[in-house]
Design a protein around this motif. Structure first.
Motif: not given
Length: 424
Positions: A288-304
């Motif tokens: 849910e951190v990815a939903e905060l304004s001004g934040i980008v969240l990258l996980g292993l799936g995104d990097l893959g």
């Protein structure tokens, strides 16, 4: 006999439990002694690293072996039966064989592709051989797994996968927050993957580096080596607020950064942009951190997704292919070895019948020429070989499926078979 893999690793076990499962020389010796005394364990090897405490064993009875290894681990460490129930990583039969190969190749490591495990597995094998609790089955398995691990590292770019994941994450973070030369990077964790992330960030010229780790001493050691600073976990709130880029890989089953943690940090930052890179499996940072304004969240799936089509990493897929082929070959050889006593007994019984009948023919036809006698002998042997071909193939197939015992019972009853040195 079947292979059993029993123990704890970073995939299923939080660091706090892994630390309690860690083996010193005394507890390692106690586990080895208990395994040697077990009537259900014929061979065993113990691999103990910072992220893994596992026993690989050849067992004749699954439940008996598991009970003995459970007693060994709970009596020689501070691990409880509740820990075992919740976090035990257990593989049996073909799955255990595949697990050992994946471990040796670095595919089961926290830092995917790391090669240190090869040396650790080689040392464990050497100890098992010198102390006499590794026999032919485990020796063959581990030697082949080590050769496959070397092949993976020499024929693929798996060694660079972890570094590529970090680099891709930092590239995206830089696009979001601006130049890393002006950025403050927070690394949560101090294991191999976190150390790689911190090292890569420093080499990219980040302005400041902070390390937070549960074991503060390990965090200090990593930070000092890279010219950064370390903070205890109770100061993570302030560290989050100060960081432009947060990289986390703790190996824990719980969250290192919750939604509330990130939201509080954003309030203190007055909405300044922030990038989170989650390199952990399972994930460290609340989705849910990815939903905060001004934040980008990258996980292993995104990097893959960035590194390969359809979310796959080509080097990992290539390594998995090599390991899969090696496991298949090993299982075939293992099945043939397991079926060998049955096949030998069947062919021995057939050979005795052939020799008896040829002797009887000699007595009844003493005037038969040597040429005719030889031709009759060859014909009889050909017939026997053709008759035994399918039972031999079937024995090997059933050994692969783990159902050779049923077949042995039938053959023993039908042909009154006895293996060399005793009954089947």
């Amino acid at each position: 006999m079947s292979l059993l893999s029993f123990g704890f690793n970073h995939r299923r076990t939080p660091i706090s439990v892994l630390e309690r499962a860690a083996l010193d020389e005394l507890s390692l010796g106690a586990i080895i002694a208990t395994a040697q005394a077990s009537p259900d364990i014929s061979e065993h090897l113990v691999i103990a690293t910072c992220n893994r405490t596992e026993v690989y064993a050849e067992v004749s009875a699954f439940h008996g072996a598991v009970a003995d290894l459970t007693d060994a681990l709970t009596s020689s460490t501070s691990i409880t039966h509740e820990d075992l129930k919740e976090h035990l990583d257990l593989h049996y039969g073909d799955a255990a064989v595949a697990h050992v190969f994946n471990v040796a190749a670095g595919l089961d490591s926290m830092a995917v592709g790391e090669s240190q495990i090869l040396g650790q597995l080689r040392d464990a094998l050497a100890r098992g051989q010198s102390e006499g609790h590794v026999g032919s089955h485990l020796n063959s398995l581990v030697q082949q797994a080590l050769r496959t691990g070397k092949q993976v590292h020499s024929e693929t770019g798996l060694d660079e996968v972890s570094r590529s994941l970090v680099t891709a994450g930092l590239d995206c973070a830089e696009q979001h927050v601006g130049s890393l030369a002006d950025a403050h990077v927070l690394v949560i964790g101090a294991g191999s993957m976190s150390a790689l992330a911190a090292t890569t960030a420093v080499r990219r010229g980040v302005a400041r580096l902070t390390v937070v780790n549960r074991t503060h001493e390990r965090g200090v050691a990593l930070a000092e080596r890279l010219g950064g600073r370390a903070l205890p976990t109770d100061e993570i709130g302030g560290a989050l607020a100060a960081a432009d880029v947060v990289i986390s890989c703790t190996g824990s089953t719980g969250l290192a950064v919750t939604l509330a943690d990130a939201a509080d940090a954003q309030v203190e930052r007055s909405g300044r942009k922030q990038a989170f890179i989650d390199l952990a499996l399972p994930h460290d940072i609340a989705h849910e951190v990815a939903e905060l304004s001004g934040i980008v969240l990258l996980g292993l799936g995104d990097l893959g997704d960035m590194l390969g089509a359809d979310g796959t990493v080509p080097e990992v897929e290539q390594a998995r292919s090599i390991v899969g082929d090696a496991v298949t070959r090993h299982l075939g050889v293992r099945a043939a070895s397991i079926a060998a006593p049955t096949v030998r007994a069947l062919r021995s019984a057939a050979q005795q019948v052939v020799e008896s009948e040829l002797d009887r023919m000699d007595q009844r036809a003493p005037d038969m020429s040597a040429a005719h006698r030889e031709e009759v002998g060859r014909a009889v042997h050909r017939i026997v070989d053709k008759l035994l071909h399918q039972p031999t193939v079937r024995a090997k197939e059933l050994a692969v499926d783990g159902r050779l015992g049923e077949y042995e019972d039938a053959l023993r009853q039908l042909f009154d078979l006895h293996a060399e040195g005793g009954s089947l």
